[in-house]
Design an enzyme around this catalytic site. Structure first.
Site, mmCIF file in Angstrom:
data_model
loop_
_atom_site.group_PDB
_atom_site.id
_atom_site.type_symbol
_atom_site.label_atom_id
_atom_site.label_comp_id
_atom_site.label_asym_id
_atom_site.label_seq_id
_atom_site.Cartn_x
_atom_site.Cartn_y
_atom_site.Cartn_z
ATOM 1 N N ASP A 18 0.833 -1.205 0.000
ATOM 2 C CA ASP A 18 0.000 0.000 0.000
ATOM 3 C C ASP A 18 0.871 1.259 0.000
ATOM 4 O O ASP A 18 1.965 1.257 0.558
ATOM 5 C CB ASP A 18 -0.919 -0.027 1.236
ATOM 6 N N GLY A 19 0.355 2.301 -0.603
ATOM 7 C CA GLY A 19 1.034 3.603 -0.539
ATOM 8 C C GLY A 19 1.597 4.092 -1.866
ATOM 9 O O GLY A 19 2.278 5.124 -1.907
ATOM 10 N N ARG A 22 0.231 7.688 -2.657
ATOM 11 C CA ARG A 22 0.829 8.748 -1.843
ATOM 12 C C ARG A 22 2.275 8.995 -2.238
ATOM 13 O O ARG A 22 2.754 10.126 -2.240
ATOM 14 C CB ARG A 22 0.731 8.375 -0.355
ATOM 15 N N HIS A 35 2.399 3.384 -9.057
ATOM 16 C CA HIS A 35 2.230 1.939 -9.256
ATOM 17 C C HIS A 35 3.423 1.336 -9.999
ATOM 18 O O HIS A 35 3.874 0.236 -9.697
ATOM 19 C CB HIS A 35 0.929 1.654 -10.013
ATOM 20 N N SER A 63 -7.618 -5.343 -5.456
ATOM 21 C CA SER A 63 -8.744 -5.902 -4.702
ATOM 22 C C SER A 63 -10.052 -5.770 -5.483
ATOM 23 O O SER A 63 -10.141 -4.976 -6.428
ATOM 24 C CB SER A 63 -8.881 -5.182 -3.348
ATOM 25 N N THR A 64 -11.037 -6.532 -5.069
ATOM 26 C CA THR A 64 -12.358 -6.426 -5.713
ATOM 27 C C THR A 64 -12.930 -5.018 -5.517
ATOM 28 O O THR A 64 -13.784 -4.588 -6.280
ATOM 29 C CB THR A 64 -13.342 -7.476 -5.137
ATOM 30 N N ARG A 69 -11.906 2.761 -8.299
ATOM 31 C CA ARG A 69 -10.974 3.875 -8.548
ATOM 32 C C ARG A 69 -11.228 4.513 -9.922
ATOM 33 O O ARG A 69 -11.905 3.923 -10.756
ATOM 34 C CB ARG A 69 -9.537 3.345 -8.466
ATOM 35 N N LEU A 130 10.077 -20.840 -4.866
ATOM 36 C CA LEU A 130 9.110 -19.950 -4.211
ATOM 37 C C LEU A 130 7.735 -20.031 -4.870
ATOM 38 O O LEU A 130 7.609 -19.950 -6.088
ATOM 39 C CB LEU A 130 9.618 -18.503 -4.316
ATOM 40 N N GLU A 206 0.900 -13.273 12.327
ATOM 41 C CA GLU A 206 1.503 -12.109 12.973
ATOM 42 C C GLU A 206 1.372 -10.928 12.011
ATOM 43 O O GLU A 206 1.608 -11.069 10.808
ATOM 44 C CB GLU A 206 2.989 -12.365 13.266
#
Ligand code: IPE
Ligand code: IPE
Ligand code: MG
Length: 239
Positions: A18-19, A22, A35, A63-64, A69, A130, A206
């Protein structure tokens, strides 16, 4: 910090990247360039995660709810950035034995995006390194509803009995298909919420919140999160 210094590497790390917006705003740039910078940060984190022996890396890409946006931003993410990323990175990811998987509904995505995604998933499907889960058009509530639908159909078709439904069975019908639940969930940008991400799977994860905006997040920041994780005591309801 070098790779040997890390102890107690979590098997499954999930990231809420996120971010980006900004980050761009601070520089007087359009959100789309935030992005783009976010993708650069992601490349380093994927490579590093693979190097230090994280088994599963799950990232929240779209996200859905993100469809709400501005059209220009959605279009850039879905039709440009994602397609370019898949195209440009596939070779390296494949070479590094990374297995790409999508969590979310890709059927409704535009054809070119879908094609590029399917190619990446198909090419890497037998890789044993991975496991790289990309949550795309992903919503935790939708994921749970989808699982309920699949399980209900199996009961109605007599394939299983209602009494067979338990947590283990249920989790196999989530997009994560019974993957180990995330040990550590990291969210950047200082926001402290889950935003509909892995809401079933995060029951005992966590949580780690970084103030850094996602495009500024580097492998050293991941080290810091992992070191903090290693210091925590997980109890799972016991003493
Ligand atoms: C996260 O960055 C990326 C996506 C949701 C696709 P944001 O675009 O949410 O950035 P902020 O939160 O507006 O800064
Ligand atoms: C979560 O970030 C989604 C992704 C990182 C893809 P958002 O920026 O969409 O979440 P909210 O709106 O701040 O909760
Ligand atoms: Mg955001």
């Amino acid at each position: 910090m070098n790779e040997q210094k890390l102890k107690n590497i979590p098997e499954h790390v999930a990231l809420i990247m996120d971010g980006n917006g900004r980050w761009a705003k601070q520089r007087g740039l359009p959100r789309t360039l935030g992005h783009k910078a976010g993708v650069e940060a992601l490349k380093e984190i994927v490579r590093y995660s693979s190097n230090i022996g994280i088994r599963i890396l799950t990232v929240y890409a779209f996200s859905t709810e993100n469809w709400a946006r501005p059209a220009e931003e959605v279009d850039y993410l879905i039709n440009t950035l994602l397609v370019e990323y898949m195209k440009k990175e596939l070779n390296e990811l494949h070479k590094n034995n990374v297995r790409i998987k999508i969590l979310g509904d890709i059927d409704s995505l535009p054809d070119l995006t879908k094609k590029q995604i399917i190619e990446a998933v198909e090419t890497t499907k037998n890789n044993m390194g991975l496991k790289f889960n990309i949550a795309l058009n992903y919503g935790g509530r939708k994921e749970i509803i989808d699982a309920i639908r699949k399980i209900t159909n199996m009961v109605l078709n007599g394939m299983i009995y209602e009494k067979d439904i338990d947590e283990e069975l249920f989790s196999r019908y989530l997009y994560t298909e019974g993957d180990k639940d995330p040990d550590l969930i990291i969210r950047t940008s200082g926001e402290m919420r889950i935003s509909n991400f892995l809401i079933w799977q995060s029951a005992y994860s966590e949580l780690y919140f970084s103030k850094k905006l996602w495009p500024d997040f580097r492998k050293e920041d991941l080290d810091e999160a992992i070191n903090e994780y290693a210091r925590r005591e997980r109890r799972f309801g016991s003493v």
